[in-house]
Write an enzyme that holds these catalytic residues in place. Structure first.
Site, PDB file in Angstrom:
ATOM      1  N   TYR A  47      -2.255 -12.088   0.032  1.00  0.00           N
ATOM      2  CA  TYR A  47      -2.387 -11.403  -1.266  1.00  0.00           C
ATOM      3  C   TYR A  47      -1.671 -10.065  -1.181  1.00  0.00           C
ATOM      4  O   TYR A  47      -1.881  -9.304  -0.233  1.00  0.00           O
ATOM      5  CB  TYR A  47      -3.872 -11.190  -1.564  1.00  0.00           C
ATOM      6  CG  TYR A  47      -4.164 -10.421  -2.828  1.00  0.00           C
ATOM      7  CD1 TYR A  47      -3.943 -10.992  -4.075  1.00  0.00           C
ATOM      8  CD2 TYR A  47      -4.676  -9.125  -2.772  1.00  0.00           C
ATOM      9  CE1 TYR A  47      -4.230 -10.282  -5.245  1.00  0.00           C
ATOM     10  CE2 TYR A  47      -4.970  -8.411  -3.934  1.00  0.00           C
ATOM     11  CZ  TYR A  47      -4.739  -9.006  -5.169  1.00  0.00           C
ATOM     12  OH  TYR A  47      -5.025  -8.306  -6.311  1.00  0.00           O
ATOM     13  N   ASP A  84       3.050  -5.286   4.757  1.00  0.00           N
ATOM     14  CA  ASP A  84       2.079  -4.813   3.776  1.00  0.00           C
ATOM     15  C   ASP A  84       0.824  -4.389   4.536  1.00  0.00           C
ATOM     16  O   ASP A  84       0.061  -5.223   5.018  1.00  0.00           O
ATOM     17  CB  ASP A  84       1.783  -5.931   2.767  1.00  0.00           C
ATOM     18  CG  ASP A  84       0.883  -5.444   1.644  1.00  0.00           C
ATOM     19  OD1 ASP A  84       0.350  -4.328   1.746  1.00  0.00           O
ATOM     20  OD2 ASP A  84       0.704  -6.196   0.666  1.00  0.00           O
ATOM     21  N   LYS A  89      -5.258   2.030  -0.625  1.00  0.00           N
ATOM     22  CA  LYS A  89      -6.661   2.095  -0.191  1.00  0.00           C
ATOM     23  C   LYS A  89      -7.020   3.376   0.586  1.00  0.00           C
ATOM     24  O   LYS A  89      -7.145   4.419  -0.017  1.00  0.00           O
ATOM     25  CB  LYS A  89      -6.993   0.846   0.602  1.00  0.00           C
ATOM     26  CG  LYS A  89      -6.711  -0.425  -0.254  1.00  0.00           C
ATOM     27  CD  LYS A  89      -7.643  -1.541   0.028  1.00  0.00           C
ATOM     28  CE  LYS A  89      -7.211  -2.814  -0.680  1.00  0.00           C
ATOM     29  NZ  LYS A  89      -8.227  -3.451  -1.445  1.00  0.00           N
TER      30      LYS A  89
END
Ligand SMILES: Cc1ncc(COP(=O)(O)O)c(C=O)c1O
Length: 386
Positions: free
Chosen positions: A138, A222, A249
């Site tokens: 994802y 990522d 995040k």
């Protein structure tokens, strides 16, 4: 009707399915958070849980950390956003460069946006279109990185990416032999959460580095979730140097954030000096409140803090595995392997553990050894016989 039922009844009238983040939806509807302090969250029914969700891994120091709050309120008191850059973004770029070795940085407001920006920059730099990525990973909700054929995504956008099986050196090799001269970037998550939170093999990571070099493509890691696992992210543990990284995040200290870092010549695609071909705005990108909070959070999360937290995670994983549970992950990130995610989530919640809706558990530095014991005991008793 509980207070959460009442809130949800209002929500469905004004939001589709009463929801704004698909990720956190659980049927019949999620509880509503009222307050968080340190490692704990209280919902609108007064139910208190230990927070192993930590806003899907983003809250590295738990809730309402006094130092982060002070940094954010100091910054906010001087103005929350300007039509000018501020010194905070320079400090943040310097800090991230020192940590990761990536030379240049651009900021935005989410991991989704970071991946969008990364792909645009990679395409602009290479003059190629194709993005190679891996099944089940994802990378946010941008059209170009969701499942091919996903509703609402034009075929032309889906055709600009190739999705390969995870951790399969042969498949990557074959794809690069066939199409390597059209590949702008290989986008890799070294421990993809949605694909099961299993670290990829070091052979695969090294092959991705070698094959991208050989075919003139870029390698992007990522690290939106995995950055918390090492001082400069998980790629350092694998001893590979990517051309680009995406972050998000934890680097926002609890506020919305995203960032792309990379080789200077690649990131210069965005430079307004010289002939950088990509213009990319963002009204709230690099806003001082996020940057100030993030700087405080990351400065307080150095190699030794990271080692302590990862050891707590490894200890917890060991205890859960010893109790017969299947658990993936590494360091402070764990994922319970369960058949029925919804039932598991509610069992955990009722037992006083807030997890991710897919069984993800993320620890925070405010958790004491006693807190970790509490998590182990609650998870084991909640899932006993499940
Ligand atoms: C690896 C990875 N990349 C990108 C994203 C998207 O980040 P955001 O939710 O901040 O848009 C996520 C979100 O969980 C992620 O795990």
């Amino acid at each position: 009707m509980t207070s959460a039922d009442k809130l949800f009844a209002r929500a469905v009238d004004v939001m589709p399915g009463g929801n704004t983040r698909s990720t956190l939806f659980v049927e019949p509807h999620p509880p509503y958070a009222v307050a968080g302090a340190g490692a704990f969250v209280v919902d609108s029914a007064g139910h208190r849980t230990i927070d192993c969700n930590n806003n899907y891994t983003a809250l590295i120091h738990g809730h309402a950390d006094p130092e982060i709050l002070a940094a954010a309120s100091d910054a906010a008191a001087k103005g929350t956003a300007f039509g000018l850059p501020t010194s905070y973004e320079v400090d943040m770029a310097e800090l991230l460069s020192a940590r990761t070795g990536m030379q240049k940085w651009r900021f935005c407001n989410s991991g989704t946006e970071a991946v969008m920006m990364l792909i645009r920059g990679a395409r602009a730099h290479t003059g190629r279109d194709l993005v190679v990525r891996f099944d089940g990973s994802y990378h946010g909700t941008y059209d170009g990185v969701v499942s091919p054929g996903a509703s609402g995504v034009p075929a032309g956008v889906a055709d600009a990416s190739i999705v390969l099986p995870q951790d399969d050196v042969e498949a990557l090799d074959a794809a690069m032999q066939a199409l390597g001269d059209r590949v702008a970037v290989v986008l890799l998550d070294l421990m993809p959460n949605r694909a099961g939170l299993r670290p990829v093999s070091s052979e695969f990571a090294s092959a991705a580095r070698r094959l991208t070099h050989e075919h003139g493509a870029l390698l992007a890691i990522d690290e939106v979730i995995t950055f918390r696992l090492g001082g400069g992210g998980l790629h350092q543990t694998y001893e590979i140097t990517p051309d680009l990284v995406s972050l998000g995040k934890v680097i926002g200290g609890g506020f919305p954030v995203g960032a792309v870092g990379g080789r200077a010549d690649v990131l210069d695609a965005f430079s307004p000096l010289g002939d950088g071909p990509v213009a990319w705005g963002g009204t709230f990108s690099a806003n001082p409140v996020t940057m100030a909070a993030g700087l405080t959070a990351i400065r307080r999360y150095d190699e030794s803090d990271i080692a302590v937290l990862n050891a707590k995670g490894d200890g917890l994983r060991g205890r859960l595995v010893d109790a017969g549970l299947a658990v993936n992950g590494r360091g402070s990130l764990l994922r319970l392997v369960v058949e029925d995610a919804k039932t598991t989530w509610w069992r955990l919640y009722e037992a006083g553990v807030l997890a991710g809706t897919n069984g993800l558990l993320a620890l925070s530095t405010v958790m004491t050894d006693e807190d970790v014991d509490l998590i182990a005991n609650r998870v084991i008793s909640a899932l006993d016989g499940a």
